[in-house]
Design a protein around this motif. Structure first.
Motif, short mmCIF file in Angstrom:
data_model
loop_
_atom_site.label_atom_id
_atom_site.label_comp_id
_atom_site.label_asym_id
_atom_site.label_seq_id
_atom_site.Cartn_x
_atom_site.Cartn_y
_atom_site.Cartn_z
N GLY A 14 0.80 -1.21 0.00
CA GLY A 14 0.00 0.00 0.00
C GLY A 14 0.83 1.26 0.00
O GLY A 14 2.06 1.23 0.05
N GLU A 15 0.12 2.37 -0.04
CA GLU A 15 0.73 3.70 -0.07
C GLU A 15 -0.16 4.63 0.74
O GLU A 15 -1.38 4.51 0.72
N ASP A 16 0.46 5.58 1.46
CA ASP A 16 -0.33 6.53 2.24
C ASP A 16 -0.52 7.82 1.45
O ASP A 16 -0.07 7.96 0.32
N ASP A 17 -1.22 8.78 2.07
CA ASP A 17 -1.53 10.03 1.39
C ASP A 17 -0.31 10.91 1.14
O ASP A 17 -0.38 11.84 0.34
N GLN A 18 0.81 10.64 1.80
CA GLN A 18 2.03 11.41 1.58
C GLN A 18 2.94 10.78 0.53
O GLN A 18 4.01 11.30 0.25
N GLY A 19 2.55 9.64 0.00
CA GLY A 19 3.34 8.98 -1.03
C GLY A 19 4.33 7.96 -0.49
O GLY A 19 5.09 7.39 -1.27
N ASN A 20 4.35 7.73 0.83
CA ASN A 20 5.21 6.68 1.41
C ASN A 20 4.66 5.33 0.96
O ASN A 20 3.46 5.11 0.99
N VAL A 21 5.56 4.42 0.58
CA VAL A 21 5.15 3.11 0.08
C VAL A 21 5.53 2.04 1.10
O VAL A 21 6.65 2.02 1.60
N TYR A 22 4.60 1.13 1.39
CA TYR A 22 4.77 0.11 2.42
C TYR A 22 4.91 -1.26 1.77
O TYR A 22 4.21 -1.59 0.81
N TYR A 23 5.84 -2.06 2.33
CA TYR A 23 6.15 -3.38 1.78
C TYR A 23 6.16 -4.42 2.90
O TYR A 23 6.34 -4.09 4.06
N HIS A 24 6.00 -5.67 2.49
CA HIS A 24 6.29 -6.79 3.38
C HIS A 24 7.04 -7.83 2.57
O HIS A 24 7.01 -7.83 1.33
N GLU A 25 7.76 -8.69 3.27
CA GLU A 25 8.56 -9.72 2.63
C GLU A 25 7.66 -10.77 1.99
O GLU A 25 6.65 -11.15 2.57
N LYS A 26 8.03 -11.22 0.81
CA LYS A 26 7.24 -12.24 0.11
C LYS A 26 7.21 -13.55 0.90
O LYS A 26 6.18 -14.19 1.00
N LYS A 27 8.36 -13.93 1.48
CA LYS A 27 8.47 -15.19 2.21
C LYS A 27 8.96 -14.93 3.63
O LYS A 27 9.94 -15.50 4.06
N GLY A 28 8.30 -14.08 4.35
CA GLY A 28 8.75 -13.78 5.69
C GLY A 28 7.81 -12.83 6.39
O GLY A 28 6.69 -12.61 5.96
N LYS A 29 8.31 -12.25 7.47
CA LYS A 29 7.47 -11.39 8.29
C LYS A 29 7.91 -9.95 8.31
O LYS A 29 7.26 -9.13 8.96
N LYS A 30 9.01 -9.60 7.66
CA LYS A 30 9.49 -8.22 7.71
C LYS A 30 8.50 -7.27 7.05
O LYS A 30 7.89 -7.60 6.03
N ARG A 31 8.39 -6.08 7.64
CA ARG A 31 7.57 -5.00 7.08
C ARG A 31 8.40 -3.74 7.11
O ARG A 31 9.12 -3.49 8.07
N TRP A 32 8.31 -2.92 6.07
CA TRP A 32 9.08 -1.67 6.03
C TRP A 32 8.40 -0.65 5.14
O TRP A 32 7.44 -0.94 4.44
N VAL A 33 8.94 0.55 5.21
CA VAL A 33 8.41 1.68 4.45
C VAL A 33 9.54 2.32 3.66
O VAL A 33 10.67 2.40 4.12
N ILE A 34 9.22 2.76 2.45
CA ILE A 34 10.12 3.57 1.64
C ILE A 34 9.48 4.95 1.62
O ILE A 34 8.39 5.14 1.08
N TYR A 35 10.17 5.92 2.23
CA TYR A 35 9.63 7.27 2.35
C TYR A 35 9.65 7.99 1.02
O TYR A 35 10.56 7.82 0.21
N ASN A 36 8.67 8.82 0.81
CA ASN A 36 8.62 9.70 -0.34
C ASN A 36 9.22 11.03 0.11
O ASN A 36 8.55 11.85 0.72
N GLY A 37 10.48 11.23 -0.16
CA GLY A 37 11.15 12.46 0.27
C GLY A 37 11.93 12.23 1.55
O GLY A 37 12.51 11.17 1.76
#
Length: 128
Positions: A31-54
């Protein structure tokens, strides 16, 4: 050239090459939030992280995404949209450490002097 070097060697301006490679190989966008930050999770795992927009600033993550990142909830805000409360305010960036930071009167960084005590303070003295 400067932009490429900055991307390779710094993390505070944007995601690094290592993060980009890990995300492209192992990440799945959720998903993505209203500020353009993009959220990910691992395909084969439990890690979750964000790639900031700016600028990378943790206070830019909305509460509903923060809850998902920290495993408080399992559903993303895309799957379970948040209920907006009437008392909620718009996001304000954290300006601590910047030129625009708030300094109360009497602070060493602010002009002015500290207010005098008003008589409601009584110093403690031990029984003699």
């Amino acid at each position: 050239m400067f932009s490429l070097l900055r991307k390779i060697f710094t993390w505070w301006h944007n995601s690094t090459i290592g993060t980009w490679v890990f995300t492209s190989l192992n990440g799945e966008k959720v998903g993505e939030d209203d500020q353009g930050n993009v959220y990910y999770h691992e395909k084969k795992g439990k890690k979750r992280w964000v790639i900031y927009n700016g600028e990378i600033e943790a206070s830019r993550i909305p509460p509903e995404w923060h809850a998902w990142l920290h495993y408080t909830v399992d559903e993303t805000p895309v799957e379970q949209p948040p209920v907006v409360k009437s008392w909620e305010k718009e996001h304000q960036p954290n300006l601590t450490g910047t030129v625009d930071a708030y300094y109360p009167s009497g602070s060493l960084n602010a002009a002015g002097s500290r207010a005098k005590t008003t008589g409601d303070y009584e110093a403690w003295t031990p029984n003699s």
